[in-house]
Motif scaffolding. Structure first.
Motif, PDB file in Angstrom:
ATOM      1  N   LEU A  86       0.895  -1.213  -0.106  1.00 62.26           N
ATOM      2  CA  LEU A  86      -0.133  -0.053   0.064  1.00 62.26           C
ATOM      3  C   LEU A  86       1.005   0.939   0.106  1.00 62.26           C
ATOM      4  O   LEU A  86       1.515   1.371   0.954  1.00 62.26           O
ATOM      5  N   PHE A  87       0.649   2.109  -1.006  1.00 64.16           N
ATOM      6  CA  PHE A  87       1.540   3.262  -1.370  1.00 64.16           C
ATOM      7  C   PHE A  87       3.172   2.672  -1.435  1.00 64.16           C
ATOM      8  O   PHE A  87       4.013   3.552  -0.977  1.00 64.16           O
ATOM      9  N   GLY A  88       3.274   1.430  -1.877  1.00 63.05           N
ATOM     10  CA  GLY A  88       4.592   0.890  -2.046  1.00 63.05           C
ATOM     11  C   GLY A  88       5.221   0.276  -0.671  1.00 63.05           C
ATOM     12  O   GLY A  88       6.279  -0.561  -0.828  1.00 63.05           O
ATOM     13  N   GLU A  89       4.494   0.220   0.379  1.00 68.15           N
ATOM     14  CA  GLU A  89       4.925  -0.261   1.550  1.00 68.15           C
ATOM     15  C   GLU A  89       4.129  -1.566   1.977  1.00 68.15           C
ATOM     16  O   GLU A  89       2.924  -1.443   1.933  1.00 68.15           O
ATOM     17  N   GLY A  90       4.914  -2.520   2.392  1.00 68.11           N
ATOM     18  CA  GLY A  90       4.231  -3.888   2.815  1.00 68.11           C
ATOM     19  C   GLY A  90       4.916  -4.905   2.680  1.00 68.11           C
ATOM     20  O   GLY A  90       6.097  -4.933   2.302  1.00 68.11           O
ATOM     21  N   HIS A  91       4.355  -6.172   2.766  1.00 71.64           N
ATOM     22  CA  HIS A  91       4.840  -7.444   2.503  1.00 71.64           C
ATOM     23  C   HIS A  91       3.864  -8.469   2.334  1.00 71.64           C
ATOM     24  O   HIS A  91       2.602  -8.300   2.557  1.00 71.64           O
ATOM     25  N   ASN A  92       4.408  -9.608   2.380  1.00 72.17           N
ATOM     26  CA  ASN A  92       3.546 -10.879   2.203  1.00 72.17           C
ATOM     27  C   ASN A  92       3.097 -11.220   3.903  1.00 72.17           C
ATOM     28  O   ASN A  92       4.106 -11.856   4.584  1.00 72.17           O
ATOM     29  N   ASN A  93       1.820 -10.930   4.154  1.00 67.87           N
ATOM     30  CA  ASN A  93       1.618 -10.782   5.682  1.00 67.87           C
ATOM     31  C   ASN A  93       1.403 -12.556   6.132  1.00 67.87           C
ATOM     32  O   ASN A  93       1.427 -13.502   5.381  1.00 67.87           O
ATOM     33  N   ARG A  94       1.300 -12.661   7.570  1.00 68.98           N
ATOM     34  CA  ARG A  94       1.023 -13.972   8.005  1.00 68.98           C
ATOM     35  C   ARG A  94      -0.412 -14.486   7.907  1.00 68.98           C
ATOM     36  O   ARG A  94      -1.198 -13.632   7.317  1.00 68.98           O
ATOM     37  N   PHE A  95      -0.733 -15.614   8.150  1.00 65.84           N
ATOM     38  CA  PHE A  95      -1.844 -16.243   7.933  1.00 65.84           C
ATOM     39  C   PHE A  95      -2.817 -15.680   8.984  1.00 65.84           C
ATOM     40  O   PHE A  95      -2.363 -15.471  10.136  1.00 65.84           O
ATOM     41  N   HIS A  96      -4.011 -15.408   8.650  1.00 67.37           N
ATOM     42  CA  HIS A  96      -4.880 -14.520   9.514  1.00 67.37           C
ATOM     43  C   HIS A  96      -6.213 -14.789   9.270  1.00 67.37           C
ATOM     44  O   HIS A  96      -6.809 -15.060   8.057  1.00 67.37           O
ATOM     45  N   LEU A  97      -7.111 -15.111  10.546  1.00 69.63           N
ATOM     46  CA  LEU A  97      -8.546 -15.229  10.345  1.00 69.63           C
ATOM     47  C   LEU A  97      -8.924 -13.951   9.760  1.00 69.63           C
ATOM     48  O   LEU A  97      -9.340 -12.889  10.591  1.00 69.63           O
ATOM     49  N   SER A  98      -9.629 -13.966   8.527  1.00 69.45           N
ATOM     50  CA  SER A  98     -10.088 -12.707   7.923  1.00 69.45           C
ATOM     51  C   SER A  98     -11.346 -12.444   7.595  1.00 69.45           C
ATOM     52  O   SER A  98     -11.886 -11.536   7.458  1.00 69.45           O
ATOM     53  N   GLY A  99     -12.379 -13.563   7.883  1.00 72.01           N
ATOM     54  CA  GLY A  99     -13.861 -13.248   7.581  1.00 72.01           C
ATOM     55  C   GLY A  99     -14.384 -14.721   7.458  1.00 72.01           C
ATOM     56  O   GLY A  99     -13.948 -15.488   8.082  1.00 72.01           O
ATOM     57  N   TYR A 100     -15.631 -14.754   6.500  1.00 68.24           N
ATOM     58  CA  TYR A 100     -16.188 -16.018   6.716  1.00 68.24           C
ATOM     59  C   TYR A 100     -16.807 -16.271   5.106  1.00 68.24           C
ATOM     60  O   TYR A 100     -16.926 -15.326   4.346  1.00 68.24           O
ATOM     61  N   GLY A 101     -17.197 -17.562   4.680  1.00 74.46           N
ATOM     62  CA  GLY A 101     -18.166 -17.696   3.492  1.00 74.46           C
ATOM     63  C   GLY A 101     -19.132 -18.576   3.697  1.00 74.46           C
ATOM     64  O   GLY A 101     -19.260 -19.404   4.844  1.00 74.46           O
ATOM     65  N   VAL A 102     -19.858 -18.550   2.661  1.00 78.17           N
ATOM     66  CA  VAL A 102     -21.094 -19.598   2.665  1.00 78.17           C
ATOM     67  C   VAL A 102     -21.275 -19.880   1.091  1.00 78.17           C
ATOM     68  O   VAL A 102     -20.618 -19.157   0.329  1.00 78.17           O
ATOM     69  N   SER A 103     -21.509 -21.292   0.870  1.00 76.03           N
ATOM     70  CA  SER A 103     -21.400 -21.860  -0.511  1.00 76.03           C
ATOM     71  C   SER A 103     -22.209 -22.805  -0.610  1.00 76.03           C
ATOM     72  O   SER A 103     -22.902 -23.657   0.252  1.00 76.03           O
ATOM     73  N   THR A 155     -13.484  -9.261   6.621  1.00 80.37           N
ATOM     74  CA  THR A 155     -13.902  -8.237   7.595  1.00 80.37           C
ATOM     75  C   THR A 155     -12.546  -7.574   8.283  1.00 80.37           C
ATOM     76  O   THR A 155     -12.487  -6.722   8.965  1.00 80.37           O
ATOM     77  N   SER A 156     -11.329  -8.395   8.153  1.00 80.16           N
ATOM     78  CA  SER A 156     -10.355  -8.071   8.572  1.00 80.16           C
ATOM     79  C   SER A 156      -9.091  -8.483   7.858  1.00 80.16           C
ATOM     80  O   SER A 156      -8.718  -9.604   7.852  1.00 80.16           O
ATOM     81  N   ILE A 157      -8.371  -7.775   6.796  1.00 78.59           N
ATOM     82  CA  ILE A 157      -7.564  -8.222   6.036  1.00 78.59           C
ATOM     83  C   ILE A 157      -6.124  -7.249   6.556  1.00 78.59           C
ATOM     84  O   ILE A 157      -6.007  -5.967   6.500  1.00 78.59           O
TER      85      ILE A 157
END
Length: 323
Positions: free
Chosen positions: A250-267, A294-296
């Protein structure tokens, strides 16, 4: 005297024969030999019936399957928020990132997590009804250079701070076009911009991991007369958490983040299933659903986050075994 002796001997022989016959008749626990033979004869078909399972008799059994997918995603609004900025990119386009087929990757157990894979462990509550636990490892890659509408605010100081921490990946573009990033500073009311590498890289490539619990049904279309092969339709619905490893600049700053509970899905899932030799099967199906993240993680800072939601469709081919 002789006649009495003969009759006495004759009686002795008769008694001996009767005793021998009665002993053999009730030799084991009072059961006659022909009764034992009949019991053995009757038990053998029952035992063989228990051992001979038809392919459509699944109650109480488990199956495991492994496969690979290709994915499509709907357009998505991505909201970014952190110290000095709060903005939204509208109708962002993304695609999947399948690994090119190679036996070195797809047949190498140590590299199993690289392709877009699926696995599922299934327990059959009845011959047709089942509950399944699994994971869909998808990959989500925002298309770079695309045009998108932006609304919100970006503090120029946030851009300048990020410029001091530019990642190695973003540095070449920033050096070639040093003033390009400045156009994103300030207030935005929905104008169109081009998403350049110095502004944003946004991917879930390690990946978009959908963990699910499904309830489903197997509807047989055809079963071979010997009960070993079958053709069926499979359908299921479910949902669960989504764990992302997001690779963001983001704006050139960042990296490959760690695994993280980011949300949910239905299918929902539907497939054509081919059973062979009672134990082996193949499935060719499609899964469609909705994911809400909801949390990336973005640039790696604790207060910087993104949110998004989108629909997805997977085309899945898998093979499995019933045990």
């Amino acid at each position: 005297m002789r006649s009495e002796t003969k009759s006495s001997s004759f009686l002795h022989y008769i008694i001996l024969i009767l005793l021998t016959f009665s002993t053999s008749l009730f030799a084991v626990g009072g059961e006659a030999p022909f009764s034992l033979a009949q019991a053995k004869t009757d038990s053998q078909p029952e035992r063989s019936k228990k051992e001979e399972r038809r392919v459509d008799q699944r109650k109480g059994r488990w199956s495991f399957q492994w496969g690979y997918n290709r994915d499509s995603y709907t357009q998505s609004d991505i909201n970014f928020k952190g110290p000095g900025y709060h903005f939204t990119l509208k109708d962002v386009v993304a695609r999947d990132k399948p690994e090119q087929f190679s036996t070195d990757v797809y047949l190498n157990p140590s590299l199993w997590e690289i392709p877009q894979y699926n696995f599922k462990l299934t327990y059959y509550l009845t011959d047709n009804l089942f509950i399944a636990f699994g994971q869909d490892h998808m990959k989500y890659v925002m298309s770079r250079g695309q045009a998108a509408n932006i609304s919100g605010y970006i503090d120029p100081n946030a851009i300048e701070w990020a410029r001091l921490h530019t990642s190695f990946e973003s540095a070449p573009y920033a050096l070639l076009f040093p003033n390009n990033i400045n156009q994103f500073a300030g207030y935005h009311g929905g104008e169109t911009i081009n998403i350049t590498p110095d502004f944003l890289k946004f991917e879930h490539t390690d990946g978009l991991n959908y963990l699910f619990v499904d309830v489903g049904y197997v509807a047989p279309l055809w079963v071979s007369p010997n009960g070993e092969n079958a053709l069926s339709l499979v359908g299921s619905v479910g949902g669960g958490p989504v764990v992302c490893r997001s690779d963001v600049r983001l704006f050139g700053e960042g990296h490959n983040n760690r695994f993280h509970l980011s949300g949910y899905g239905v299918s929902g899932y539907s497939a054509l299933r081919i059973d062979l030799f009672k134990s082996f099967f193949f499935e060719f199906g499609a899964k469609g659903g909705y994911i809400d993240l909801t949390s990336i993680y973005t640039n790696g800072k604790s207060k910087d986050r993104a949110t998004q939601n989108f629909g997805f469709v997977e085309m899945i081919a898998s093979a499995g075994i019933t045990f």
